[in-house]
Design an enzyme around this catalytic site. Structure first.
Site, mmCIF file in Angstrom:
data_model
loop_
_atom_site.group_PDB
_atom_site.id
_atom_site.type_symbol
_atom_site.label_atom_id
_atom_site.label_comp_id
_atom_site.label_asym_id
_atom_site.label_seq_id
_atom_site.Cartn_x
_atom_site.Cartn_y
_atom_site.Cartn_z
ATOM 1 N N HIS A 92 0.833 -1.212 0.000
ATOM 2 C CA HIS A 92 0.000 0.000 0.000
ATOM 3 C C HIS A 92 0.868 1.263 0.000
ATOM 4 C CE1 HIS A 92 -3.732 2.217 1.441
ATOM 5 N NE2 HIS A 92 -2.778 3.101 1.680
ATOM 6 N N GLU A 93 1.813 1.322 0.926
ATOM 7 C CA GLU A 93 2.616 2.550 1.036
ATOM 8 C C GLU A 93 3.522 2.732 -0.178
ATOM 9 O OE1 GLU A 93 1.578 4.565 3.053
ATOM 10 O OE2 GLU A 93 0.465 3.213 4.360
ATOM 11 N N HIS B 282 1.777 4.326 -3.042
ATOM 12 C CA HIS B 282 1.644 5.785 -2.894
ATOM 13 C C HIS B 282 2.807 6.556 -3.510
ATOM 14 C CE1 HIS B 282 -1.994 6.410 -0.689
ATOM 15 N NE2 HIS B 282 -1.632 5.706 0.364
ATOM 16 N N GLU C 278 -5.752 7.062 -2.282
ATOM 17 C CA GLU C 278 -6.068 5.948 -1.379
ATOM 18 C C GLU C 278 -6.785 4.793 -2.081
ATOM 19 O OE1 GLU C 278 -4.640 5.706 1.240
ATOM 20 O OE2 GLU C 278 -4.055 7.746 1.780
HETATM 21 ZN ZN LIG Z 1 -2.782 5.159 2.001
#
Ligand SMILES: [Zn+2]
Length: 922
Positions: free
Chosen positions: A337-338, A341, A360
């Site tokens: 997830h990170e 980003h 997100e």
């Molecule tokens: Zn996030």
């Protein structure tokens, strides 16, 4: 929503605004954009020493900026009230002083945290200037801006501190005056002054360290890529790093050995994204990626560019204690997830917080689908449905929902921005992105995403920017994306597609209605959607082709005529699209029969889970009775997969909790019958060859079946436990020991607890021991006794009744015989009131309500002001019991009849169906 919410305004602010006709909307939270930042040269001088992080810091920032409009005679930016400016001056591009002593003329607006620098002359358009501030700031006590965390160093037993940052969404202004909006990107050069013995990491590589004398040093960092203020970060600590000069994980020395797994994940993820996006991480402009862990953080993790910060528990795998599948999956998902980003958010940034789903939604989507590519054993593609899509569908059917894209003007205040960070935004956006990917096909989708990342590289965009590229790559000429994009991103909610089979099984019909859990909660029931339809029938079942067969437009219904009669149909294959499906009778019954046949007639786990989740929600909304759901779930006596079972347990949780102790045996019988095959397949023991989802599934089966006194479950656990087995894996440890504690293992598990030195295992043993059915002994000795902490006592008391729901009345009676004893043990009347309130949330009968009411009348004065907690709990009990009376009556009769002498029980019918299926196959 209304962004000008009066309730969050302090009274003083309201009174002072009275003169402008109480029009609080006059406040402008957004910067005008007449001046834009280009470069920040920021120096933070910490005042603390090795033993103390200090409460203040010194700051200095040179902000290179330019005016993009004519006649700009003031510069407005952000600054928190905790920043105290001592000097302010303006220089031109040649470093010549333009104005000094500006600090005397600064004005600040507390509510909007805006700082205005008035100038005597207009700025020349497009010319660079440098605005200089010297200031002091505060090390925050909360987890915002710059704050501290501490831990006990295992080697020296001394307290160590860490200073770290959390700038998202609007906390950079707590650390330095800045243009604190996501689209106002700039480059940053950071310098951190610190005491000796500590080291600093920031977004980029350390270039040099200068000695400032008196045991103080300044660390200087390379210039960052152009980025938003919320991504700036630094961590000051005595951490130890694993890795090399381009990828590392930093944590306290005692945890160094626990970062091996995380590091291996990090090594795989970055190149995988680079390849998928055709743009490597390094091409984004930062050579370095570091992870740092912290015992104190407001979120699981934060994607600061080059310095991702994680809560300790997210990325640490302690061998034998926290290195189970569950923990590894959590680590993988957070890291993926990170890292996503870095592209979605850090390079391509939303123009404003109203569009935060562009960050997100994609991070959540890749968390599961890139996670699945890299670690297929976790089946994250399937898990996504039950953990995220179903959650989004639940929340998006209630009036408090919000659209993915909010109007710009509706998201202004800090509270508005917070609201956009709701998990619903993450989960719905990820679900809708998955829907687009499946509808357009993976190849087209990947090309569109590559172009999107290329087009808005190091820049910012809005949902329209994404739409244009998706539409460019949409594979069919007459794209319906325009309408569908609007329906699912700007509108709230989603439809239920009602499917029926008519004219003697030849005609399939589809129509739509918005699905609402409570049609009178103020939501708009008239909303309609452009919906991709996929389906297959028994005539030539094909669950692989997920390309929409057609779209239901907003005002139309659809029919399909089949020459041959149809037996059953499944709509929304693999739940690829964002809606629910309502099968009219007789379809649902026929699907149920199909599910009991060999291999469930090919109907995939995703659809099995979707039907169960949909049915529970239709029952909750009052569209069907719970009897229909429980009748349907009889098919589960042939179901052994985790995903449908997970959906079933989520649905049953609400029901089981509201059944009375007298009704529980019939529920137990039902559950035992439908779980017989799965328990038989998985057993209660574990083997090294277990698949991940089997491990998860056994865990949920044993947790439920033993809790509801399934004798097969409890006997097998007892036998295994008493036979002297190895310690169960971390995934299963608490569930297994909890079940063992109920079946005679209590004293031994309590001994494990007393001897254990690892605090994580110690808590597991405590919670497991607290599952005992010998509640009186546990309460008297361990909860009223002196040896355990108040937190453990509260957790242990909750376990007693949560894990033995049939014992809730005697436990309540035991506690309330002498409530002062419990208050003494918990050292607080408010905590005692809360413990009682938590317990009575499990009350299900009018008799229990009466007991509680009597107790309240007799004892409320003991509780002082916390008696209000009890009166609120009483009201909750009343509404819970009322809900069950109104909604569960038929189900209760059904369960009773089913288990009575009625003869042909459903499991028997299931066996017959299976036999028929078997014969047909022959
Ligand atoms: Zn996030």
């Amino acid at each position: 929503m209304n962004s000008c919410r009066i309730r969050i305004w302090p009274l003083i602010a309201l009174l002072s605004l009275a003169w402008i006709g109480s029009n609080e909307c006059a406040l402008n939270y957004r910067l005008e954009g007449s001046v834009v930042p280009i470069f920040y040269n920021l120096t933070i001088g910490l005042r603390g020493d090795a033993d103390n992080p200090g409460t203040q810091f010194d700051g200095e920032v040179f902000i290179t900026l330019k005016a993009v409009l004519a006649d700009v005679k003031e510069i407005t930016l952000h600054k928190d009230i905790s920043i105290n400016i001592e000097e302010c001056s303006l220089y031109d591009a040649a470093d010549q002083l333009v104005e000094s002593g500006l600090n005397a003329r600064l004005t600040t607006e507390e509510q909007t945290q805006q700082l205005t620098v008035p100038l005597t002359q207009s700025l020349a358009v497009e010319a660079n200037y440098t605005l200089y501030f010297k200031y002091t700031g505060k090390v925050q006590s909360d987890t915002v801006g710059l704050f501290s965390a501490s831990y006990i160093d295992e080697a020296t037993m001394k307290t160590k501190w860490v200073l770290l940052t959390q700038m998202q969404p609007i906390n950079a202004r707590l650390v330095f005056p800045c243009f604190d909006e996501p689209a106002l990107k700039a480059k940053f050069e950071v310098h951190i002054g610190r005491p000796s013995g500590l080291s600093v990491v920031s977004n980029t590589e350390l270039t040099r360290t200068t000695d400032e004398g008196n045991n103080r040093f300044t660390d200087h960092f390379k210039v960052t890529p152009i980025m938003s203020t919320y991504l700036l970060a630094f961590v000051v600590s005595e951490y130890q790093a694993r890795g090399n000069s381009s990828l590392s994980i930093l944590t306290r020395p005692a945890y160094y050995n626990y970062t091996e797994f995380s590091y291996s994940v990090a090594e795989r993820v970055l190149p995988a994204f680079g390849e998928l996006f055709q743009q490597s991480y390094q091409q984004l402009g930062n050579e370095l990626l570091q992870y740092a862990t912290t015992p104190r953080f407001p979120h699981n993790s934060m994607e600061n560019w080059g310095l991702v910060i994680f809560k300790d528990k997210v990325v640490l795998e302690q061998p034998g204690v926290t290195d189970g599948w569950t923990q590894k999956e959590f680590t993988i998902r957070n890291i993926v997830h990170e890292n996503a980003h870095m592209w979605f958010g850090n390079s391509v940034t939303c123009k404003w917080w109203s569009y935060i789903w562009l960050h997100e939604g994609f991070a959540r989507y890749y968390e599961f689908f890139m996670g699945h590519e890299l670690y297929p054993e976790y089946q994250l593609d399937q898990q996504f449905l039950v953990h995220k899509l179903h959650n989004a569908l639940l929340r998006d059917s209630q009036n408090f929902t919000q659209p993915m894209t909010s109007p710009l003007g509706s998201i202004l205040t800090p509270a508005d921005i917070d609201y956009k960070f709701d998990k619903l935004t993450f989960d719905k956006a990820a679900s809708v992105i998955r829907m687009w990917r499946i509808a357009m096909g993976e190849e087209h989708f990947n090309l569109a995403i590559q172009e999107f990342l290329q087009h808005y590289y190091l820049s910012s965009t809005s949902p329209t920017g994404l739409y244009v590229l998706l539409n460019d790559h949409w594979p069919v000429q007459e794209s319906v994306l325009n309408q569908s994009y609007y329906d699912f991103t700007i509108q709230v909610g989603y439809p239920r597609i009602i499917v029926s089979l008519n004219l003697k099984d030849h005609m399939l019909s589809w129509e739509q209605q918005r699905f609402l859990l409570n049609a009178s909660d103020g939501s708009d029931p008239t909303l309609r959607y452009t919906v991709p339809i996929t389906y297959t029938t028994n005539l030539s079942p094909n669950f692989q082709n997920l390309t929409p067969a057609f779209y239901i437009k907003k005002s139309n219904d659809y029919n399909y005529w089949s020459d041959e009669p149809i037996d059953w149909v499944i709509v929304n294959l693999k739940q690829a699209n964002y809606y629910r499906v309502f099968y009219n009778e007789p379809l649902l019954g026929r699907i149920q029969v199909a599910l009991t046949k060999t291999e469930h007639s090919g109907i995939p786990v995703e659809n099995r889970a979707a039907i169960i989740d949909d049915l529970f929600n239709f029952a909750l909304a009052g569209l069907i009775d719970y009897v229909e759901v429980f009748e349907f779930m009889e098919y589960m006596s042939t179901e052994t997969e985790y995903i449908p079972w997970y959906a079933a347990y989520v649905g049953m949780e609400r029901i089981a909790k509201r059944l009375t102790p007298q009704q529980l045996p019939n529920f137990n019988k039902y559950l035992s019958d439908i779980a017989v095959t799965v328990l038989d397949k998985l057993g209660v023991g574990w083997t090294s060859g277990d698949k991940v989802l089997d491990v998860y599934n056994r865990n949920q089966q044993v947790a439920w079946l033993c809790k509801y006194q399934n004798s097969n479950c409890t006997n097998q656990v007892k036998e295994l436990f008493e036979g002297g087995m190895e310690k169960p894996s971390p995934d299963y440890r608490e569930t297994f020991y909890c079940a063992a504690s109920r079946s005679g293992g209590y004293s031994r598990i309590l001994e494990y607890y007393a001897k254990e030195t690892n605090y994580i295992d110690r808590e597991i043993y405590w919670r497991a021991a607290s599952c005992t059915r010998d509640y009186r002994t546990h309460y008297q000795n361990e909860i009223l006794g002196k040896g355990n902490s108040v937190d453990l006592k509260i957790a242990g008391l909750a376990q007693l009744y949560e894990q033995n729901p049939d014992l809730v009345t005697p436990i309540f009676q035991m506690i309330t015989e002498d409530i002062a004893q419990l208050a003494e043990a918990l050292e607080s009347w408010p905590k005692t009131a809360q413990a009682l309130s938590d317990l009575t949330d499990y009350f299900t009968t009018r008799e229990q309500q009466q007991l509680f009411s009597n107790f309240y009348k007799e004892s409320q004065t003991l509780f002082g002001s916390s008696a209000v907690t009890l009166s609120q709990a009483l009201a909750t009990v009343d509404s819970n019991v009322q809900w069950a009376e109104q909604r569960l009556g038929k189900l209760v009769s059904f369960l009773a009849q089913r288990n009575g002498a009625a003869g042909l029980t459903m499991p028997l019918m299931m066996m017959m169906w299976t036999l028929v299926g078997f014969l047909l196959k022959l």
